[in-house]
Design an enzyme around this catalytic site. Structure first.
Site, PDB file in Angstrom:
ATOM      1  N   HIS A  46       1.002  -1.278  -0.088  1.00  0.00           N
ATOM      2  CA  HIS A  46      -0.046  -0.054  -0.034  1.00  0.00           C
ATOM      3  C   HIS A  46       0.777   1.329  -0.038  1.00  0.00           C
ATOM      4  CE1 HIS A  46      -3.221  -2.751   1.538  1.00  0.00           C
ATOM      5  NE2 HIS A  46      -2.297  -3.432   2.134  1.00  0.00           N
ATOM      6  N   LYS A  89      16.526  21.895  -9.801  1.00  0.00           N
ATOM      7  CA  LYS A  89      15.569  20.561 -10.185  1.00  0.00           C
ATOM      8  C   LYS A  89      16.423  19.654 -10.790  1.00  0.00           C
ATOM      9  CE  LYS A  89      11.457  20.295 -10.422  1.00  0.00           C
ATOM     10  NZ  LYS A  89      10.045  20.125 -10.793  1.00  0.00           N
ATOM     11  N   GLU A  94       9.639   9.311 -16.646  1.00  0.00           N
ATOM     12  CA  GLU A  94       8.365   9.428 -16.795  1.00  0.00           C
ATOM     13  C   GLU A  94       7.705   8.938 -18.512  1.00  0.00           C
ATOM     14  OE1 GLU A  94       7.585  13.509 -15.071  1.00  0.00           O
ATOM     15  OE2 GLU A  94       9.625  13.523 -15.500  1.00  0.00           O
ATOM     16  N   SER A 104      15.501  21.921 -15.241  1.00  0.00           N
ATOM     17  CA  SER A 104      14.339  22.952 -15.227  1.00  0.00           C
ATOM     18  C   SER A 104      14.776  24.303 -15.601  1.00  0.00           C
ATOM     19  CB  SER A 104      13.374  23.168 -13.930  1.00  0.00           C
ATOM     20  OG  SER A 104      12.713  24.396 -14.126  1.00  0.00           O
TER      21      SER A 104
END
Ligand code: ARG
Length: 467
Positions: free
Chosen positions: A166, A293, A300, A287
């Site tokens: 979970h 970042k 992704e 970024s």
């Protein structure tokens, strides 16, 4: 396409006998597949050479014509390879583009190539050869990915991390064990690939339009020449079957799903909040506005490619579900789905292999997280069963009270004083502290397939012998 509009509406040279005029421009546009099936040119030429060789061997065409045909096809192969070949949309698909060029190169002998053959068995052959080669490449790519995981698993057989259910901290495991879970998944994908190759290893050529042919062809000869185990057994099924494409897409969808789950873990683990891994510069991006970042774009995109692959599977299943036997033109829509899924899968496996090889494992962060959330509570319960003779359900209850106490005091299980533990259950002794660390917890799980480093190393050895 520019070549379509400049050409006159003359009737088709392949079936012009029955037709007074050529197709409407829109008909040409909806009908043509050359834009994508040109990918099959090498398979088409190989199939035609095998077919012509067999026709000559059986005395159906002369040896001279066969030689001209084979020579012409070799020329066309190098023309396409070098980019000199001009594809025409008016000629609809790869089969007719090549045949028309053959006629221009060698004259009337070209017209004998299509004896005892139809585009229906021709396209089934070409596409099957293509899918088979793609599966062979997929098998190799998966082997490379598995090898990357085996190396990381070996390196981190003792690195403790939290195991989750979970996505809540469950029990400590090792990173090596977690890696080996993916080895199992990609190992199953590879087994499916191998099975599919075996399954589809039958030659369609010679089924002709759907009913076979009256010419004395030898389908075993062409099957052998093209590297198939044997010819297909039913000519109707042969030209209407796209199971090999559907199997490829199902396998790709399952593998892409595995890659996507891995991608998701990489995305989560590389956040500053988790901080379990640091992606290499080679597989991340920055970024344009936030200098701090480092984004997991490759992961992704692997996650996103799964949507395309799954879409392709559903698209082809939907195309096929309503088709009466045998061939229908709907089936021409099989190729783009498979080509797109194949490209996505290849790229996703390659990107993942690179990421797994390059990623930095932050063992300190993993270990710190492994101990949080009372992850060794099950070890305490097991200890009460083993050492104090409690039934597991009672041990579970006692442990629950110990966890509640630790929570109330804001400390770890191992930081609770013995006296307070004994106040909950008098059978507890100071030996219990030996099982409350994450290392002890992990080392104790020696059941077959368990997370103990000794067990994980056995599984690594098992896979090394099979990879
Ligand atoms: N371009 C066609 C396809 O991809 C080839 C087979 C055409 N056969 C036919 N009878 N029209 O399916």
């Amino acid at each position: 396409m520019a070549d379509g509009s400049s050409e006159t509406k003359s009737s088709n040279q392949m079936w012009g006998g029955r037709f007074a005029s050529g197709p409407d421009a829109i008909m040409e546009e909806i009908n043509a597949s050359i834009g994508f099936d040109k990918k099959l040119y090498a398979q088409d030429i190989r199939g035609s050479i095998a077919h012509a060789t067999m026709l000559a061997h059986q005395g159906i065409i002369s040896a001279e014509d066969k030689d001209k045909i084979v020579h012409g096809l070799d020329t066309i192969l190098s023309e396409i390879d070098s980019g000199a070949f001009e594809f025409s949309r008016r000629l609809e698909d790869i089969h007719m583009n090549i045949e028309a060029r053959l006629a221009a190169l060698i004259g009337p002998a070209a017209g004998r190539l299509h004896t005892a053959r139809s585009r229906n068995d021709q396209v089934a052959l070409d596409f099957r050869l293509w899918v088979k080669e793609e599966l062979q490449m997929t098998e190799k790519a998966l082997t490379g990915l598995i090898a990357a995981f085996l190396d990381r698993a070996e390196e981190h057989a003792e690195t403790v991390m939290p195991g989750f259910t979970h996505l809540q901290t469950a029990q400590p495991v090792t990173f090596g064990h977690h890696c080996m879970a993916y080895v199992e998944m990609f190992g199953r994908d590879r087994a499916r690939v191998r099975h599919a190759i075996e399954h589809m290893d039958e030659s369609p050529i010679g089924a002709a339009a759907l009913a076979g042919t009256g010419f004395p062809i030898d389908r075993h000869m062409t099957a052998k020449a093209l590297g198939f185990r044997e010819p297909t057994r039913n000519s109707i099924d042969t030209v209407s079957d796209r199971d090999f494409a559907l199997e490829f897409l199902s396998i790709a969808a399952i593998a892409a799903t595995h890659l996507s789950r891995l991608a998701e873990e990489i995305v989560i683990w590389s956040t500053p909040q988790f901080g379990f891994i640091r992606l290499s510069d080679a597989f991340s991006t920055g970024s344009s506005i936030m200098p701090q970042k480092k984004n997991p774009d490759a992961a992704e995109l692997v996650r996103a490619k799964t949507g395309r692959v799954n879409g392709s599977l559903v698209a082809l299943l939907t195309v096929m579900k309503g088709l009466p036997l045998a061939y229908s033109k709907d089936m021409q829509e099989d190729k783009e789905q498979v080509f797109d899924a194949a490209e996505s899968l290849e790229l996703a496996i390659a990107a993942m292999t690179g990421m797994i090889r390059d990623v930095t494992i932050r063992a300190d962060r993993m270990k710190a997280a492994a101990g949080s959330g009372y992850s060794t509570a099950t070890d305490l319960a097991d200890w009460l069963v083993r050492e104090a003779g409690l039934p597991f359900r009672d041990a579970h209850h006692v442990t629950g009270r110990v966890v509640a106490l630790a929570e109330q005091k804001g400390c770890d299980l191992a930081d609770l004083p013995l006296a307070e533990l004994q106040a909950i259950n008098s059978a507890i002794t100071d030996k219990v502290y030996g099982v409350l660390t994450v290392e002890a917890s992990v080392a104790s799980r020696t059941s077959f397939g368990g997370t103990a480093p000794s067990e994980v190393r056995k599984q690594i050895a098992w896979w090394r012998a099979r990879n």
